[in-house]
Design a protein around this motif. Structure first.
Motif, short mmCIF file in Angstrom:
data_model
loop_
_atom_site.label_atom_id
_atom_site.label_comp_id
_atom_site.label_asym_id
_atom_site.label_seq_id
_atom_site.Cartn_x
_atom_site.Cartn_y
_atom_site.Cartn_z
N LEU A 90 -0.99 -6.56 -4.65
CA LEU A 90 0.02 -6.58 -5.72
C LEU A 90 -0.52 -5.93 -6.99
N MET A 91 -1.75 -6.26 -7.35
CA MET A 91 -2.36 -5.67 -8.55
C MET A 91 -2.46 -4.15 -8.41
N ASP A 92 -2.91 -3.71 -7.27
CA ASP A 92 -3.07 -2.27 -7.03
C ASP A 92 -1.73 -1.56 -7.10
N MET A 93 -0.69 -2.18 -6.51
CA MET A 93 0.64 -1.58 -6.52
C MET A 93 1.15 -1.43 -7.95
N TYR A 94 1.08 -2.50 -8.73
CA TYR A 94 1.59 -2.45 -10.11
C TYR A 94 0.80 -1.45 -10.95
N LYS B 97 -0.82 1.27 -9.86
CA LYS B 97 -0.48 2.64 -9.44
C LYS B 97 0.93 3.04 -9.88
N CYS B 98 1.80 2.03 -10.08
CA CYS B 98 3.17 2.30 -10.51
C CYS B 98 3.31 2.27 -12.03
N GLY B 99 2.19 2.14 -12.75
CA GLY B 99 2.21 2.22 -14.21
C GLY B 99 2.37 0.89 -14.93
N ALA B 100 2.52 -0.20 -14.19
CA ALA B 100 2.72 -1.52 -14.82
C ALA B 100 1.39 -2.25 -14.92
N ILE B 101 0.48 -1.72 -15.75
CA ILE B 101 -0.85 -2.31 -15.87
C ILE B 101 -0.79 -3.72 -16.43
N GLY B 102 0.21 -4.00 -17.28
CA GLY B 102 0.36 -5.33 -17.87
C GLY B 102 0.61 -6.40 -16.81
N ILE B 103 1.49 -6.09 -15.86
CA ILE B 103 1.78 -7.04 -14.78
C ILE B 103 0.55 -7.23 -13.90
N SER C 230 0.83 -1.20 0.00
CA SER C 230 0.00 0.00 0.00
C SER C 230 0.86 1.26 0.00
N ALA C 231 1.95 1.22 0.78
CA ALA C 231 2.89 2.35 0.80
C ALA C 231 3.51 2.55 -0.58
N CYS C 232 3.89 1.45 -1.22
CA CYS C 232 4.48 1.53 -2.57
C CYS C 232 3.47 2.10 -3.56
N SER C 233 2.19 1.74 -3.40
CA SER C 233 1.14 2.25 -4.29
C SER C 233 1.02 3.76 -4.16
N GLN C 234 1.02 4.26 -2.92
CA GLN C 234 0.88 5.69 -2.71
C GLN C 234 2.07 6.48 -3.24
N LEU C 235 3.26 5.88 -3.12
CA LEU C 235 4.48 6.56 -3.57
C LEU C 235 4.75 6.36 -5.05
N GLY C 236 4.10 5.35 -5.64
CA GLY C 236 4.46 4.98 -7.00
C GLY C 236 5.85 4.36 -7.04
N ASP C 237 6.23 3.69 -5.95
CA ASP C 237 7.57 3.14 -5.80
C ASP C 237 7.60 1.73 -6.40
N PHE C 238 7.87 1.67 -7.69
CA PHE C 238 7.88 0.39 -8.40
C PHE C 238 9.01 -0.50 -7.90
#
Length: 663
Positions: A412-416, A418-424, A379-387
């Protein structure tokens, strides 16, 4: 390593057996060996404190020729299953080597498994016991029912109850108390209460089971009335009673009831143990009375990890990070729940970098993260966009062969996404088992909407219905957002209208905001204004903000002042809204109105929020703001920016940008 009975029986002269036998003489158990073998076994077991000693006793049994003695082996299995220093799996292994185990052996293992992490094994053993022709008794069925309660195994419990009636022990209070727990575990309060009412000679356990059941299901009124009835009959409550009452008070946030229980404890002078004290702290904390919670916390002399963690969670849930940090730093010993509470506090309050730093510190302390930790970290990675950190977390899951639950896959889906990796994110969604939850579908629909894949979002939504998953309000928020980003007016209008008509989902403020945004993006301002006028709920700042954004897209400034009036009433100190309206006037070259907005911002002391940008270089995330000169080489960066600005001025591309920069 466990040496089976079969192996040890045939190798009394074998080196492995002799080594174990010799080891027996080098331990604190040595004096016991002078007693006759069969008489000394119980004494040896009573003194046993480690798995190594347990295995040595087992070797003593075999080498002493007692491997066929049912009484001796029964004592060994009972010790393995019930004693604090026992080993349930070892007892199971001994049991499996016995050709014809007796009822005592079955009962011992069933009791052990009923309180273990795998209570279903107790039910399996019960079936095996009955199947082998051994009749259960009053020492069997309560523990089988306890396992059924843990597993919410309703039908198995019904069969056990029938067996109890057949054996003539169905009316025994221990059986009925266990049945109450089963019905409560299955959420059947009426069934539990019927069993309770049928008990002619209720014990304190009966009352506590029923009150605890009401507490577990959040039934405060029923728990209170039963407590009153209990007192009228002269039955004195104990610590379990108070913990249950305080627990239901915490769940319902009913401070008055919690205070009533606390006052009763003080007036009656009932002695309280650490469990009741912790329940009191938790009740006051969750009910919002942090001052009293802190006072009680300070009065507890023998604080345990639960005590400390309750106060951390209390301050964390109220956004008081500094207080939570202070308690956390004072903790003499921290468990995983404590670390998770503090990390979660940081994430919830937007301090995601601190959350990541604390996670690294936790790992340095050799504390192994669990699934909750990983979900909070993602969740933290999602908010930061920290891929980078998000990918490391995913690698940790794979490297440790962790089987991701549905919740972890959703994170995991939400993190990817939010970080721009919609494919993953899509790959994870497709690879998930058939047990996708509504949240799983909502996450992927929202992710596709975020990235502008409107048609794909609609396709996923239609597949969701084919799979029999009912959409909820969050589903439609993502779906309408997808239609808005892609300009799918007809589709958006259809889904908005069908929400209540077909799916029975009520329109919320978020759905109206999405529709206003959708209509505004394609220039249908009149429809958007009409929709707002017909809303059954008062428009909030998001709805007006969506309309204001639509005005900017369409270059329409006629209703700007009306919107500003509404916004100032709802959110008078939001700098972003002032800036947005100023930009609308700026684009329309209404400079007088631009000056008025600037003056209004200055008079109210409102400043434009400074945006923070981030960039990943060589696996490291760097954050920066406008005029940020904290990094080495900043002077060179600004020289290049000035050169670019001069070049853009020459080609006439910077005038509009400079106008906005002045705001």
């Amino acid at each position: 390593m466990f040496l089976s009975l079969k192996r040890l029986t045939v190798c009394s002269r074998h080196k492995s057996a002799l080594l174990i036998f010799n080891a027996l003489h080098t331990t604190s158990l040595d004096p016991m060996l002078k007693s006759p073998p069969q008489e000394s076994i119980q004494l040896l077991l009573d003194k046993c404190s480690t798995t190594t000693e347990l295995k040595q006793i087992h070797a003593r049994i075999i080498l002493g020729g007692l491997s066929e003695e049912a009484l001796t082996l029964g004592k060994l299995i009972a010790f393995c299953a019930v004693a604090d220093s026992g080993d349930l799996r070892y007892g199971q292994a001994v049991f499996d080597q016995i050709a014809e185990p007796n009822r005592f052996m079955f009962n011992s293992l069933i009791r052990g498994y009923s309180g273990s992490d795998d209570p279903s094994e107790a039910i399996s053993l019960y079936r095996k016991m009955v199947g082998s022709g051994i009749s259960p008794n009053e020492f069997t069925l309560p523990f089988v029912l306890k396992a059924c309660a843990c597993e919410s195994a309703y039908w198995e419990a019904v069969l056990v109850h029938g067996q109890a009636i057949k054996l003539g022990i169905g009316s025994q209070v221990c059986i009925l108390n266990a049945l109450i727990s089963v019905y409560i575990g299955c959420g059947l309060t009426s069934g539990a209460r019927k069993v309770f009412d049928d008990i002619s000679d209720r014990t304190l356990v009966s009352w506590n089971s029923m009150i605890g059941g009401y507490s577990k299901l959040g039934c405060l009124k029923e728990a209170f009335l039963l407590f009153q009835e209990m007192r009228q009959l002269g039955i004195e409550p104990d610590g379990f009673t108070f913990v249950s009452l305080l627990s239901v008070s915490s769940q319902t946030r009913d401070l008055d009831f919690g205070r009533y229980v606390h006052l009763y404890i003080e007036i009656t002078g009932t002695p309280t143990d650490i469990y009741v004290q912790n329940a009191l702290v938790d009740m006051y904390a969750k009910s919002g009375d942090l001052h009293t919670a802190q006072e009680l916390f300070d009065q507890i002399h023998n604080k345990n990890v639960v005590t400390w963690t309750s106060m951390i969670s209390a301050y964390a849930n109220h956004g008081l990070i500094e207080c939570a940090e202070k308690i956390f730093d004072q903790m003499p010993m921290k468990n995983l729940v404590s670390w998770n509470s503090m990390i979660s506090c940081y994430v919830r309050e937007g301090h995601c970098r601190k959350a990541q730093d604390l996670f690294y510190k936790m790992c340095h302390k050799k504390v192994v993260p669990d699934e909750n930790t990983l979900i909070i970290l993602l969740s933290a990675c999602s908010q930061l966009g920290d891929f980078v950190m998000g990918k490391k977390t995913h690698n940790y899951i794979c490297r440790n062969n962790l089987l991701p639950s549905v919740s972890l896959c959703n994170a995991l889906m939400d993190m990817y996404a939010k970080c721009g990796a919609i494919g993953i994110a899509l790959d994870i969604f497709e690879q998930m088992s058939s047990e996708k939850s509504t949240v799983s579908w909502n996450v992927i629909v929202g992710a596709l909407a975020l990235h502008g894949y409107g048609y794909k979002a609609i396709e996923v939504f239609e597949k969701m219905q084919v799979d029999g998953i009912s959409p909820d309000g969050i589903t439609f928020t993502g779906l309408l957002s997808a239609c808005s980003h892609c300009g799918l007016v007809d589709k958006g209008q259809y889904y908005f209208d069908s929400m209540t008509r077909i799916y029975g989902v009520q329109h919320e403020i978020e759905h109206y905001a999405c529709m206003v945004d959708l209509l505004g993006r394609v220039g249908l301002l009149e429809k958007a204004i009409k929709l707002i006028g017909g809303m059954p709920i008062k428009p909030d700042v998001v709805v007006w903000g969506a309309l204001l954004g639509a005005c900017r897209i369409c270059g329409y400034t006629g209703i700007g002042k009306l919107i500003l009036k509404q916004l100032l009433e709802l959110q008078p100190y939001s700098g972003g809204l002032y800036v947005l309206l100023s930009n609308i006037y700026c684009e329309a070259q209404r400079w007088e109105d631009v000056d008025k907005i600037r003056k209004l911002m200055k008079d109210r002391g409102i400043e434009k929020c400074i945006a923070i940008s981030s960039i990943e270089i060589d696996g490291c995330i760097h954050e920066f703001m406008v005029d940020d000169k904290r990094y080495e080489g900043s002077d060179g960066i600004f020289v290049i920016l000035e050169q670019l600005a001069d070049h853009l001025k020459l080609v006439g591309c910077l005038s509009a940008i400079l106008d906005e920069e002045e705001i």
